[in-house]
Scaffold this active site. Structure first.
Site, short mmCIF file in Angstrom:
data_model
loop_
_atom_site.label_atom_id
_atom_site.label_comp_id
_atom_site.label_asym_id
_atom_site.label_seq_id
_atom_site.Cartn_x
_atom_site.Cartn_y
_atom_site.Cartn_z
N LYS A 1 0.77 4.35 6.95
CA LYS A 1 0.21 5.18 5.88
C LYS A 1 0.85 6.57 5.92
O LYS A 1 1.64 6.89 6.80
CB LYS A 1 -1.32 5.33 6.05
CG LYS A 1 -2.10 4.03 6.11
CD LYS A 1 -2.10 3.27 4.80
CE LYS A 1 -2.84 1.95 4.93
NZ LYS A 1 -2.75 1.12 3.70
N SER B 1 0.80 -1.22 0.00
CA SER B 1 0.00 0.00 0.00
C SER B 1 0.84 1.27 0.00
O SER B 1 0.31 2.36 -0.26
CB SER B 1 -0.93 0.02 1.21
OG SER B 1 -0.20 0.14 2.42
#
EC number: 3.4.21.89
Length: 315
Positions: free
Chosen positions: A172, A118
């Site tokens: 993230k 990701s």
């Protein structure tokens, strides 16, 4: 993890081994039974069971180190009280390293391995990161309020946190602060009406594996060739590369207004990341437990050899 039968059994087993060892040491008996003869082997087996439980439940090793420190300290105190030098020497040999590792891992740095792609292209699956545990304040658990040095995350930080919907840590990019309005139009991010600066780098073609959920709820995968656009993006004082798949998520359906004490995060691999635009949602401030500072190793699979060619500071 604490309710896992394997974990409970391993804790009981390890505690029993410690008790049997102490009794045997205090008695200094020459008579041996199976347990006293094989106490180290039995304790090792229970220890492996505990590590297995931590792994499959994505548990926090810090809790185990904390419990281990307490047990070793109590055993040390028992040895001091009864004046048994063997117990003192052995327990001290365990207590000091376990406690130092606990302090280092809980309050200073913790290793973290990225489980997915990701954060491509900058960070990839299998990367081991050093997470600065005091970036956003000191805390014993991964979640909860900080009790010292309450710094807040900043735009562009690579943050490690516990998402509200899943006890497994995520990594993230921090995109939005409390009170911000976040809007995404054709993959361009706007914060409070102002576009995040980005610059096109290049286009590349690659093959990716896409996951689909059919009408029956079953998940299937399919390999497909895609065209990827790479961009330099600058947010806050961080400059990094993002990855966008042409034809995917052309426009998100709505605008997000971030509530108080919550943050908005996204993966750099914008079209293949479970983040605040999807299941993760807004991340509470108390769920952050550190900022990823350095990449120190890449180990993509258990049968692969780790390599260190990508070691360096994370942008």
């Amino acid at each position: 993890m604490l309710s896992d039968p394997i974990f409970i059994l391993s804790v009981i087993g390890m505690s029993s081994c410690v008790i049997f060892w102490m009794k045997d040491t205090i008695k200094s008996s020459e008579e041996e039974n199976f347990i006293t003869r094989n106490i180290s082997t039995v304790a090792t087996l229970f220890g492996l069971m505990m590590l297995y439980s931590i792994f499959i439940n994505a548990g926090d090793l810090g809790i185990i180190l904390f419990i281990g420190s307490i047990i070793a300290f109590l055993v040390l105190m028992v040895g001091v009280v009864i004046g048994n030098s063997s117990i003192i020497q052995t327990s001290r040999g365990y207590f000091i390293p376990i406690f130092l590792i606990f302090v280092l891992r809980t309050f200073i740095y913790e290793p973290y391995q990225i489980p997915s792609g990701s954060m491509l292209p900058g960070l990839q699956k299998g990367d081991f990161l050093v997470v600065n545990k005091n970036s956003y304040g000191l805390k014993v658990n991964r979640t909860g309020k900080s009790f010292v040095i309450k710094n807040d995350p900043e735009y562009g930080d690579v943050v490690v946190f516990i998402p509200p919907h899943n006890p497994v840590p995520y990594v993230k990019r921090l995109i939005g602060m409390p009170g911000d309005s976040v809007r995404i139009i054709n993959k361009q991010i706007f914060i409070n009406g102002k576009a995040i600066s980005r610059e096109f780098i290049e286009t590349e073609t690659t093959t990716i594996t896409k996951r689909y959920r059919d009408s029956s709820g079953n998940i299937t995968t399919r390999d497909m060739d895609v065209t990827i656009d790479l961009y330099y993006e600058e947010h806050g004082n961080k400059k990094y590369i993002t990855r966008n798949i042409r034809g995917e998520n052309i426009q998100y359906p709505s605008e997000w207004t971030i509530p108080s004490n919550h943050y908005f995060v996204m993966g750099d691999n914008r079209d293949n990341s479970n983040d605040s635009t999807k299941d993760v949602g807004f991340v509470p401030r108390d769920n952050f437990f550190g900022e990823a500072d350095y990449l120190f190793m890449t180990w993509e699979c258990w049968t692969c050899m780790p390599y260190f060619s990508r070691v360096g500071k994370i942008n």
